[in-house]
Write an enzyme that holds these catalytic residues in place. Structure first.
Site, PDB file in Angstrom:
ATOM      1  N   ALA A  81       0.831  -1.215   0.000  1.00 24.49           N
ATOM      2  CA  ALA A  81       0.000   0.000   0.000  1.00 24.49           C
ATOM      3  C   ALA A  81       0.862   1.260   0.000  1.00 24.49           C
ATOM      4  O   ALA A  81       0.727   2.129   0.868  1.00 24.49           O
ATOM      5  CB  ALA A  81      -0.991  -0.023   1.166  1.00 24.49           C
ATOM      6  N   HIS A  82       1.764   1.306  -0.943  1.00 24.63           N
ATOM      7  CA  HIS A  82       2.570   2.512  -1.131  1.00 24.63           C
ATOM      8  C   HIS A  82       3.195   2.502  -2.526  1.00 24.63           C
ATOM      9  O   HIS A  82       3.143   1.489  -3.233  1.00 24.63           O
ATOM     10  CB  HIS A  82       3.657   2.619  -0.051  1.00 24.63           C
ATOM     11  CG  HIS A  82       4.681   1.527  -0.083  1.00 24.63           C
ATOM     12  ND1 HIS A  82       4.740   0.506   0.841  1.00 24.63           N
ATOM     13  CD2 HIS A  82       5.696   1.277  -0.952  1.00 24.63           C
ATOM     14  CE1 HIS A  82       5.736  -0.304   0.549  1.00 24.63           C
ATOM     15  NE2 HIS A  82       6.332   0.126  -0.544  1.00 24.63           N
TER      16      HIS A  82
END
Ligand code: TYD
Length: 138
Positions: A53-54
Site C-alpha cells: 500500500a505505497h
C-alpha cells in the site's frame, strides 16, 4: 518516474543451475536486473493481512517469493495488474512510480525484495490520493 505504467512491470525468469544436488538461482545487479542492488529485505510470518500500500518515487525493486506464494497488485493510477508470485525463480521487476498492494500471503511465504537504493522514508508515497496527484503531475 511519474510516467511508468503497470505494463512496465515484468516477470523475469531468474537464472537457475540444476543438477542432482538441486537448484541454485542467482541474480547479479546490473546483469540479470537493470539496477545495482543496494538493499535486501524480506517479509515472512505474515498473517492474513495486506501489506505494501505505497509507491516509490525513485526506488526500483525485484520481488521474489522464495518460499510459498503471494499476490502483488500493481497500480499506475489508471490500470491495475495482478501478479502471482509462487516460484523461487520467478521475479517481478517493479519500476519506480507505481502503487503496490501485497495480498494473500500463503502459510510459510517469504517475499524477498532486492532494492536499487538504501532505505529512504522520503521516497515513499503512502497516501493513495497523493499518489494519484503525483501521477497526474500535481
Ligand atoms: P513498511 O514499509 O510498512 O512495510 P511494507 O512492505 O508492508 O510496506 O515497513 C515496516 C517497517 O520497517 C517500517 O517501520 C519501516 C521499516 N523499514 C526499514 O527500516 N528499512 C527498510 O528497508 C524497510 C523496507 C522497512
Amino acid at each position: 518516474m511519474k510516467q511508468t505504467t503497470v505494463e512496465n512491470c515484468k516477470i523475469i525468469d531468474i537464472r537457475k543451475y540444476t543438477d542432482n544436488r538441486g537448484y541454485l538461482s542467482v541474480i547479479e545487479g546490473g546483469l540479470d536486473i537493470p539496477f545495482e542492488i543496494r538493499r535486501i529485505y524480506y517479509l515472512y510470518m505474515v498473517p492474513e493481512v495486506a501489506r505494501g500500500a505505497h509507491a516509490h518515487k525513485q526506488l526500483q525493486q525485484l520481488l521474489i517469493a522464495t518460499s510459498g506464494s503471494v499476490d502483488v497488485i500493481m497500480d499506475d493510477g489508471k490500470s491495475k495488474k495482478s501478479f502471482h508470485l509462487d516460484k523461487p525463480w520467478k521475479g517481478l521487476l517493479i519500476p519506480s512510480g507505481l502503487w503496490r498492494d501485497l495480498e494473500n500471503f500463503s502459510g510459510g511465504a517469504v517475499l524477498m525484495c532486492l532494492a536499487s537504493e538504501k532505505y529512504e522514508a522520503s521516497d515513499y508515497i503512502r497516501d493513495y490520493g497523493e499518489f494519484l496527484a503525483y501521477k497526474n503531475g500535481k
